[in-house]
Design a protein around this motif. Structure first.
Motif: not given
Length: 237
Positions: A73, A159, A161, A197, A199, A201
């Motif tokens: 996060t 990434e 998001v 946000a 997130m 990867e």
């Protein structure tokens, strides 16, 4: 050490503003100690320019594991009106901005889920009768990444998001799917009352067919989640 640096910067700024005859300079937020080794803090918009100020530190806070592994996060700032400030994602090749009502609607909403307009967001709610698939169009609310944008992500680390909030703590899962049998698996997050946000990867496999990719989002635990924005950008800028 970081606390001292911020306080010192604030004191220096105050002296400079006083020397220039300024009375109302923008202040700096004071960081509280915690378990995070790195954080990214986005302050409120500058009262004069309307541009957000960002501290120099940036990273992600590791959250609880998802259905297939780790989740991450990142705190999202709030703008002057109290909405989610997503300006730092404006350069993302793929961005759905529901705070400005500029986001495309899901290509598919499975039975059991609901997608309704809210205040600077869309509200994703409901429950699925069985665990959804993270491949293909996914078994969640499916957001299509157009073919040309998906092609720019192929073979690259990206990434993913999702800026989200909830009336109370609410869980949700997110997945990236190439629609060709390869996907990130579900990553689990928990939204709170303030937009954040969230997130993770993902290394997108190289593809040949050139079809569009998908972002799948599924609420968990029966609580509704407010989706403010969805973005995908290259992890290395």
């Amino acid at each position: 050490m970081m606390r001292t640096q911020i306080l010192t910067t604030t004191a220096m700024s105050a002296l400079l503003l006083a020397a220039c005859g300024e009375q109302n300079g923008a202040g700096y937020e004071e960081l509280e100690p915690g378990d995070q080794t790195e954080t990214e803090t986005l302050t409120q918009d500058d009262a004069t320019t309307g541009n957000p100020r960002m501290e120099d530190e940036s990273s992600m806070e590791t959250g609880p594991g998802g259905m297939d592994g780790d989740a991450a996060t990142m705190n999202a700032g709030m703008d002057a009106e109290g909405g989610a400030n997503i300006s730092r994602f404006y350069d993302a090749p793929f961005l759905l901005d529901y705070t400005q009502d500029r986001g495309a609607q899901p290509l598919e909403i499975p039975d059991g889920l609901s997608w309704e307009a809210g205040d600077e967001s869309y509200i994703l709610s409901g429950e699925l009768s069985e665990e959804p698939d993270s491949s293909g169009m996914t078994g969640g609310a499916a957001f299509e990444i157009p073919t040309n944008q998906a092609a720019s992500f192929a073979g690259q680390s990206v990434e993913v998001v999702v800026v989200a909030s909830a009336e109370s703590a609410a869980g949700f899962n997110v997945a990236y799917s190439t629609n060709e049998g390869q996907d990130s698996g579900w990553h689990s997050f928990e939204a709170g009352q303030e937009p954040e946000a969230f997130m993770f990867e993902y290394s997108v496999p190289a593809t040949e067919a050139g079809s569009g990719d998908y972002i799948g989002v599924v609420p968990t635990g029966g609580e509704a989640v407010n989706i403010h924005a969805i973005a995908v950008r290259h992890a290395n800028g």
